[in-house]
Design a protein around this motif. Structure first.
Motif, PDB file in Angstrom:
ATOM      1  N   LEU A  12       0.813  -1.221   0.000  1.00 35.32           N
ATOM      2  CA  LEU A  12       0.000   0.000   0.000  1.00 35.32           C
ATOM      3  C   LEU A  12       0.847   1.271   0.000  1.00 35.32           C
ATOM      4  O   LEU A  12       0.321   2.364   0.220  1.00 35.32           O
ATOM      5  N   ARG A  13       2.116   1.138  -0.274  1.00 37.55           N
ATOM      6  CA  ARG A  13       3.019   2.292  -0.194  1.00 37.55           C
ATOM      7  C   ARG A  13       2.645   3.413  -1.153  1.00 37.55           C
ATOM      8  O   ARG A  13       2.904   4.574  -0.874  1.00 37.55           O
ATOM      9  N   GLU A  14       2.014   3.077  -2.266  1.00 39.92           N
ATOM     10  CA  GLU A  14       1.651   4.087  -3.270  1.00 39.92           C
ATOM     11  C   GLU A  14       0.174   4.463  -3.223  1.00 39.92           C
ATOM     12  O   GLU A  14      -0.345   5.058  -4.153  1.00 39.92           O
ATOM     13  N   MET A  15      -0.495   4.102  -2.128  1.00 33.84           N
ATOM     14  CA  MET A  15      -1.927   4.368  -2.020  1.00 33.84           C
ATOM     15  C   MET A  15      -2.218   5.327  -0.863  1.00 33.84           C
ATOM     16  O   MET A  15      -1.775   5.104   0.267  1.00 33.84           O
ATOM     17  N   GLY A  16      -2.984   6.362  -1.151  1.00 34.22           N
ATOM     18  CA  GLY A  16      -3.413   7.281  -0.112  1.00 34.22           C
ATOM     19  C   GLY A  16      -4.674   6.762   0.561  1.00 34.22           C
ATOM     20  O   GLY A  16      -5.584   6.273  -0.102  1.00 34.22           O
ATOM     21  N   TYR A  17      -4.711   6.835   1.899  1.00 33.98           N
ATOM     22  CA  TYR A  17      -5.886   6.428   2.673  1.00 33.98           C
ATOM     23  C   TYR A  17      -5.878   7.199   3.979  1.00 33.98           C
ATOM     24  O   TYR A  17      -4.846   7.293   4.647  1.00 33.98           O
ATOM     25  N   GLU A  18      -7.075   7.732   4.339  1.00 32.73           N
ATOM     26  CA  GLU A  18      -7.205   8.435   5.609  1.00 32.73           C
ATOM     27  C   GLU A  18      -8.197   7.762   6.539  1.00 32.73           C
ATOM     28  O   GLU A  18      -7.915   7.541   7.710  1.00 32.73           O
ATOM     29  N   TRP A  19      -9.384   7.456   6.012  1.00 38.66           N
ATOM     30  CA  TRP A  19     -10.424   6.928   6.885  1.00 38.66           C
ATOM     31  C   TRP A  19     -11.504   6.240   6.062  1.00 38.66           C
ATOM     32  O   TRP A  19     -11.831   6.681   4.961  1.00 38.66           O
ATOM     33  N   GLY A  20     -12.055   5.184   6.607  1.00 37.81           N
ATOM     34  CA  GLY A  20     -13.140   4.431   5.991  1.00 37.81           C
ATOM     35  C   GLY A  20     -13.080   2.997   6.463  1.00 37.81           C
ATOM     36  O   GLY A  20     -12.108   2.290   6.206  1.00 37.81           O
ATOM     37  N   ASP A  21     -14.087   2.556   7.211  1.00 39.09           N
ATOM     38  CA  ASP A  21     -14.083   1.234   7.839  1.00 39.09           C
ATOM     39  C   ASP A  21     -14.061   0.072   6.850  1.00 39.09           C
ATOM     40  O   ASP A  21     -13.584  -1.013   7.170  1.00 39.09           O
TER      41      ASP A  21
ATOM     42  N   VAL B  66       3.022  -0.236   4.557  1.00 41.37           N
ATOM     43  CA  VAL B  66       2.397   1.084   4.551  1.00 41.37           C
ATOM     44  C   VAL B  66       3.433   2.174   4.325  1.00 41.37           C
ATOM     45  O   VAL B  66       4.636   1.918   4.310  1.00 41.37           O
ATOM     46  N   SER B  67       2.934   3.402   4.171  1.00 42.39           N
ATOM     47  CA  SER B  67       3.808   4.557   3.974  1.00 42.39           C
ATOM     48  C   SER B  67       3.175   5.759   4.670  1.00 42.39           C
ATOM     49  O   SER B  67       2.105   5.654   5.266  1.00 42.39           O
ATOM     50  N   ASP B  68       3.823   6.891   4.538  1.00 41.48           N
ATOM     51  CA  ASP B  68       3.282   8.117   5.121  1.00 41.48           C
ATOM     52  C   ASP B  68       1.934   8.504   4.503  1.00 41.48           C
ATOM     53  O   ASP B  68       1.195   9.286   5.087  1.00 41.48           O
ATOM     54  N   ARG B  69       1.623   7.961   3.338  1.00 41.72           N
ATOM     55  CA  ARG B  69       0.353   8.274   2.657  1.00 41.72           C
ATOM     56  C   ARG B  69      -0.842   7.598   3.338  1.00 41.72           C
ATOM     57  O   ARG B  69      -1.984   7.946   3.040  1.00 41.72           O
ATOM     58  N   ASN B  70      -0.597   6.610   4.238  1.00 40.34           N
ATOM     59  CA  ASN B  70      -1.729   5.865   4.790  1.00 40.34           C
ATOM     60  C   ASN B  70      -1.508   5.331   6.206  1.00 40.34           C
ATOM     61  O   ASN B  70      -2.426   4.807   6.815  1.00 40.34           O
ATOM     62  N   ARG B  71      -0.303   5.423   6.717  1.00 40.96           N
ATOM     63  CA  ARG B  71       0.047   4.810   8.004  1.00 40.96           C
ATOM     64  C   ARG B  71      -0.888   5.243   9.135  1.00 40.96           C
ATOM     65  O   ARG B  71      -1.410   4.410   9.874  1.00 40.96           O
ATOM     66  N   LYS B  72      -1.101   6.528   9.289  1.00 37.77           N
ATOM     67  CA  LYS B  72      -1.918   7.037  10.392  1.00 37.77           C
ATOM     68  C   LYS B  72      -3.344   6.486  10.322  1.00 37.77           C
ATOM     69  O   LYS B  72      -3.884   5.999  11.324  1.00 37.77           O
ATOM     70  N   GLY B  73      -3.954   6.542   9.147  1.00 43.76           N
ATOM     71  CA  GLY B  73      -5.318   6.051   8.992  1.00 43.76           C
ATOM     72  C   GLY B  73      -5.434   4.550   9.204  1.00 43.76           C
ATOM     73  O   GLY B  73      -6.377   4.068   9.846  1.00 43.76           O
ATOM     74  N   LEU B  74      -4.470   3.789   8.678  1.00 44.17           N
ATOM     75  CA  LEU B  74      -4.524   2.333   8.819  1.00 44.17           C
ATOM     76  C   LEU B  74      -4.246   1.892  10.253  1.00 44.17           C
ATOM     77  O   LEU B  74      -4.869   0.945  10.743  1.00 44.17           O
ATOM     78  N   LYS B  75      -3.328   2.573  10.940  1.00 44.64           N
ATOM     79  CA  LYS B  75      -3.087   2.241  12.344  1.00 44.64           C
ATOM     80  C   LYS B  75      -4.350   2.476  13.171  1.00 44.64           C
ATOM     81  O   LYS B  75      -4.711   1.659  14.019  1.00 44.64           O
ATOM     82  N   SER B  76      -5.020   3.583  12.916  1.00 40.23           N
ATOM     83  CA  SER B  76      -6.262   3.887  13.626  1.00 40.23           C
ATOM     84  C   SER B  76      -7.342   2.852  13.301  1.00 40.23           C
ATOM     85  O   SER B  76      -8.055   2.376  14.191  1.00 40.23           O
ATOM     86  N   LEU B  77      -7.442   2.490  12.036  1.00 42.31           N
ATOM     87  CA  LEU B  77      -8.422   1.490  11.616  1.00 42.31           C
ATOM     88  C   LEU B  77      -8.196   0.175  12.347  1.00 42.31           C
ATOM     89  O   LEU B  77      -9.135  -0.424  12.884  1.00 42.31           O
ATOM     90  N   MET B  78      -6.967  -0.282  12.381  1.00 43.10           N
ATOM     91  CA  MET B  78      -6.663  -1.560  13.024  1.00 43.10           C
ATOM     92  C   MET B  78      -6.911  -1.498  14.526  1.00 43.10           C
ATOM     93  O   MET B  78      -7.598  -2.344  15.084  1.00 43.10           O
ATOM     94  N   ALA B  79      -6.345  -0.495  15.187  1.00 45.83           N
ATOM     95  CA  ALA B  79      -6.416  -0.422  16.647  1.00 45.83           C
ATOM     96  C   ALA B  79      -7.809  -0.053  17.142  1.00 45.83           C
ATOM     97  O   ALA B  79      -8.351  -0.719  18.023  1.00 45.83           O
ATOM     98  N   ASP B  80      -8.391   0.994  16.569  1.00 41.52           N
ATOM     99  CA  ASP B  80      -9.640   1.534  17.105  1.00 41.52           C
ATOM    100  C   ASP B  80     -10.893   0.834  16.589  1.00 41.52           C
ATOM    101  O   ASP B  80     -11.842   0.639  17.331  1.00 41.52           O
TER     102      ASP B  80
END
Length: 152
Positions: free
Chosen positions: A73-82, A106-120
């Motif tokens: 997913l390094r080249e994919m942007g993602y912020e939020w969406g269950d 993951v990369s900086d383009r999606n790390r924050k959103g995916l970490k939140s998705l997994m944990a929260d």
């Protein structure tokens, strides 16, 4: 009868490609790598992208004989969406007695959103499914595979 054509890519902003690599440990079994690029929609606008990704991962699992999957997913942007949990669950119930492991790079383009998705949202420790490098993801799958071989 009136047949209406369907397009699986309708409303999808993501592209994919399949690759293959091998586990580092003998007998060097194959790992499916599915690379996604583009920018996924935000919230509900992510639904079509996540469903498409899930379908492409499942198609790759069916088409290629692999013992695990890495979502690149390094080249994919993602912020939020269950719905983004769907591609991670593509290996669930694949085998009768076990799941096919799915991890992601993951990369900086999606790390924050995916970490939140997994944990929260999923209650999953992100460090067990999200990795910063392909080598780390592959090493984790190798560890999982070897642990599974030693279980009775």
């Amino acid at each position: 009868m009136n047949l209406k054509p369907l397009d699986i890519r309708r409303d999808v902003s993501i592209n994919h490609a399949y690759f293959e690599t091998s586990l580092p440990s003998p007998p060097h079994l194959e790992i499916l790598v599915v690379r996604f690029s583009g920018t996924s929609g935000f919230g509900c606008a992510n639904d079509s992208d996540a469903i498409y990704m899930d379908a492409m991962v499942r198609a790759g699992i069916a088409a290629f004989d692999s013992v695990g999957v890495i979502l690149d997913l390094r080249e994919m942007g993602y912020e939020w969406g269950d719905m983004m949990l769907c591609p991670f669950a593509a290996g669930s119930r694949y085998y009768v007695d076990s799941d096919l492991p799915v991890v992601a790079v993951v990369s900086d383009r999606n790390r924050k959103g995916l970490k939140s998705l997994m944990a929260d949202e999923a209650g999953i420790d992100p460090t067990t499914v999200l990795f910063d490098t392909m080598d780390a993801a592959l090493a984790h799958l190798d560890l999982l595979h070897n642990a599974g071989k030693n279980q009775t």
